[in-house]
Design a protein around this motif. Structure first.
Motif, short mmCIF file in Angstrom:
data_model
loop_
_atom_site.label_atom_id
_atom_site.label_comp_id
_atom_site.label_asym_id
_atom_site.label_seq_id
_atom_site.Cartn_x
_atom_site.Cartn_y
_atom_site.Cartn_z
N ASP A 316 0.85 -1.19 0.00
CA ASP A 316 0.00 0.00 0.00
C ASP A 316 0.89 1.24 0.00
N TRP A 317 0.83 2.02 -1.08
CA TRP A 317 1.68 3.20 -1.20
C TRP A 317 0.91 4.48 -0.94
N GLY A 318 -0.29 4.35 -0.38
CA GLY A 318 -1.11 5.54 -0.13
C GLY A 318 -1.88 5.90 -1.39
N SER A 395 2.88 9.16 3.55
CA SER A 395 2.11 9.06 2.31
C SER A 395 0.84 8.23 2.50
N THR A 396 0.81 7.38 3.53
CA THR A 396 -0.42 6.60 3.76
C THR A 396 -1.48 7.46 4.45
N ARG B 292 4.13 -1.15 10.94
CA ARG B 292 3.36 -1.99 10.02
C ARG B 292 4.30 -2.63 9.01
N ASN B 294 3.83 -3.39 6.09
CA ASN B 294 3.71 -2.70 4.80
C ASN B 294 4.79 -1.61 4.69
N GLU B 295 4.98 -0.85 5.76
CA GLU B 295 5.98 0.24 5.73
C GLU B 295 7.39 -0.33 5.67
N LYS B 298 8.09 -1.58 2.23
CA LYS B 298 8.28 -0.45 1.32
C LYS B 298 9.73 0.04 1.40
#
Ligand code: HEM
Ligand code: HEM
Ligand SMILES: [Fe+2]
Ligand SMILES: [Fe+2]
Ligand SMILES: [Fe+2]
Ligand SMILES: [Fe+2]
Lengths: 426, 426
Positions: A316-318, A395-396, B292, B294-295, B298
């Motif tokens: 999820d990149w926002g 960015s999220t 998270r 996700n982060e 990333k």
């Protein structure tokens, strides 16, 4: 029954008829079964009653390497792939030793192998792993194959090679002579162990060489990484390399088949490469082909890029900027302050940090000092130069973009209007 | 001499004057030297004459882990980073054990450590590795520091914590009591080994705990990979983790300092994380913070992308299309055939394959069949679906682009002109 019809159509190949209880024995390639199951198995049984002398054991291991190299350095890298050139004596050595591995003639083996490379994983691939691991290991030899199914390849070069042609014509003699008689004779004549030589250096050794080299078609298309290309099945794994005299870097090999190496790093296990290299030093091999490392590294970079791109899509990149609603600067200020939402504007984007204030590693006070303000400078070093992780997290939290830039731009435009100069984009 | 001047300017801090033979002893922080060199060294010497009982050895190892965790789970992850919350009993345990490691009070240690994170690698970093590995290890304690140089950080939360404040005020008692008296008393009272307890579980154990935890500031900023960010010095290495009770995944830690974990994979060595987790299960720790995933992913993807991009620039990708000269289709045909250059047009680009014909793995005949022609279809599966490696190699052979598309487009245009329909872009 209707004999005319049967004459009109050519009789279908046995592989085109389904296997039944009545015809299964017609599907089996019994000759191959003798060579790759019958004889090896009989050796195992004979071994129960055959004492093993240490000289014979040593000789079996040495001859294992010789016949293995006959396949890997000879059949495979020399004849199937022309990845280097060999002088006549070396060719003869490889043709004889390769014959002693009892895996068919050079000509037959190389034709199938070229088809395997040209049509990898398709129906024209003689040992496609898509048909199952066991099939690619030796099922394709145990069962009859329709020769028309297998992809066509050019073997004119092999047909012009006297040694290859001779070995093909006399294959049964070569296989018998080099597979069992020669290894038995060596241990018989030198330390008087004819039976041990026959059983261990002959038959048992054949079993090991066969199963090991078959792994190139099964294990190497099933176990490991794909650093160069993942569209087809070939894979790199050190285990396969250990078993197959260095043929385990198979993803590399399918991508750069004309390279005489399979392993490109010096610390990887590729004795076949070392053998070819030593022969070069002795003047017996020449014209060793090598893909330019620039091309190899390009392949690696592209494959890595592909993996990263795949990974990227799972994260999820926002909300993308172009999907965010546009806000007026004054609306932003009002919402942030009057309505009590914790909105922070950074680099033209509005972020809702309400849920993060309590967790902010820089403390509540600092993050709150940015609410309702243009915190770009603060966030980017004015107070603290936030990490890449903080930028990602930020960015999220996007909820909108400010129309026409940030506070400064709006202030400048107002100034300009006051002075009667029209602003650019209005 | 001119006393008025001296009064006007404040006296410069000793660290602002260069080290000379006359003033070097003023540069040294003698108190720290006693704690981190003098006492440990005296323990080593005393150990020569002190017999080691097995109970004492075992106790020294156990107490080593207790005091080590006091630093890693207490000083570091709890107080410096607030990565979880601890109940009072756990806080007391950590404050006492951490004191027994003799590395300063929680308050002093955490202030410096927060500055280290906020100003990593800069002059405001109290133990910047940019000043040398030895400096970051313990040079910064051995030599006096200008307190004004070290970056300012907010420790209001620590000043409000009763245990932290108590430990700071009574630091010398805590260090002495927990560093030497308590460990000596345990082995003295339980198995009557006062001297051994003092020397091994006390002093020698202090030496090991100190040197091990100092490695977080030296080794962890010097040895290993940088999977999350390479702008600063922190690095991940399993060796550092083994030495420091799991603090060795330091690149991760600097990127995600508020995460209670340093190692995120279950198979990585992070006993400090396990300790915190067990305390949570026992109800003594709560609110364990975790970034998270996700982060985290990333960050990993971005850093890998950065490395790939760097690698990419070092490789030859062939002349970019926009730098190639434009050729007419007829010129291409003429040059390829009349002048005898081996030019092949593929996907609108002209390639000079002269140097590759003899090496072509598909044979001379096939590649020659493409000379002077549009070989796009042949190359892309019509005859053989070339590998990615072949495409890469091809791009290094570019010499021009064809004006207005390939044969088909030109043929179509000619047809259209014949029929009197004007071609689009003329
Ligand atoms: C608006 C003004 C802000 C200020 C002045 C500010 C200030 C700071 C400071 C001083 C630190 C350092 C803490 C330390 O290491 O002692 C910090 C850390 C951090 N801040 Fe902020 N912050 C602001 C907004 C934000 C926002 C909106 C986010 C949301 C993503 C954020 C995320 C973080 C994170 C993740 C850290 C941990 C260290 C890092 O990863 O860089 N901050 N902040
Ligand atoms: C123009 C018409 C061409 C045809 C019809 C053709 C055909 C073939 C065929 C049939 C093979 C398979 C060899 C085998 O595995 O048995 C092959 C392989 C190969 N060809 Fe070509 N080729 C052409 C042009 C080129 C050109 C211009 C290049 C220059 C890069 C090239 C590079 C390669 C490479 C590197 C291989 C090895 C297998 C691979 O990496 O895909 N070919 N070619
Ligand atoms: Fe293969
Ligand atoms: Fe191959
Ligand atoms: Fe650090
Ligand atoms: Fe830290």
């Amino acid at each position: 029954m209707s004999s005319t019809k049967a004459e009109a159509r050519p009789k279908p190949h046995i592989t085109d008829t389904p296997i039944t209880w009545a015809n299964w024995h017609q599907h089996v390639n019994w000759l191959n079964c003798v060579f790759i199951i019958g004889i090896p198995l009989s050796g195992c049984i004979a071994a129960i009653w055959t004492p093993l002398k240490w000289q014979t054991a040593l000789w079996a291991v040495i001859y294992y390497f010789c016949t293995g190299l006959g396949i890997t350095a000879g059949y495979h890298r020399l004849w199937a792939h022309k990845s280097y050139s060999a002088s006549r004596p070396l060719e003869l050595f490889l043709a004889l030793c390769g014959g002693g591995a009892v895996e068919g003639s050079i000509r037959w083996w190389s034709r199938d192998h070229r088809a395997h490379h040209r049509y990898t994983d398709t129906n024209k691939d003689p040992y496609s792993v898509r048909k199952g691991l066991l099939y690619s290991h030796f099922g394709w030899m145990v069962m009859k194959q329709n020769p028309k199914r297998i992809g066509r390849t050019d073997i004119s070069d092999l047909n012009e090679n006297a040694i290859v042609v001779w070995q093909h014509k006399n294959y049964v003699h070569v296989a018998l002579g080099m597979g069992v008689i020669f290894p038995a004779a060596v241990s018989g004549l030198l330390w008087n162990d004819w039976v041990g030589g026959l059983v261990y250096a002959g038959i048992m050794r054949i079993l090991f060489v066969q199963q090991a080299t078959f792994c190139v078609n099964s294990l190497a298309h099933w176990l490991g990484d794909q650093p160069f290309d993942d569209r087809n099945s070939p894979r790199d794994h050190v285990l396969t390399a250990l078993v197959t005299l260095g043929e385990g870097y198979h993803n590399f090999h399918h991508e750069f088949p004309s390279d005489y190496r399979n392993a490109i790093e010096w610390w990887q296990y590729d004795p076949t490469k070392w053998f070819i290299w030593i022969n070069k030093k002795m003047g017996l091999a020449y014209n060793l082909k090598q893909f330019r490392s620039n091309e190899i590294e390009k392949g690696r970079v592209q494959q890595l890029q592909k993996k990263i791109d795949q990974k990227r899509t799972t994260l999820d990149w926002g909300t993308p900027l172009e999907q965010l609603p546009v806000m007026e600067w004054d609306d932003f200020k009002e919402q942030a302050q009057t309505e009590g939402r914790a909105l922070v504007a950074i680099a033209g984007v509005v972020h809702d940090v309400s849920g993060f204030i309590a967790d902010h590693p820089g403390g509540k006070a600092l993050i709150q000092s940015g609410v309702g303000k243009d915190a770009t400078a603060m966030f980017n070093g004015g107070v603290y130069n936030h990490s890449n992780a903080a930028h990602n997290l930020l960015s999220t939290m996007r909820i909108g973009v400010i129309r026409g830039g940030m506070e400064v731009e709006i202030w400048k435009r107002a100034q300009a209007e006051k002075e009667g100069i029209p602003a650019k984009d209005e």
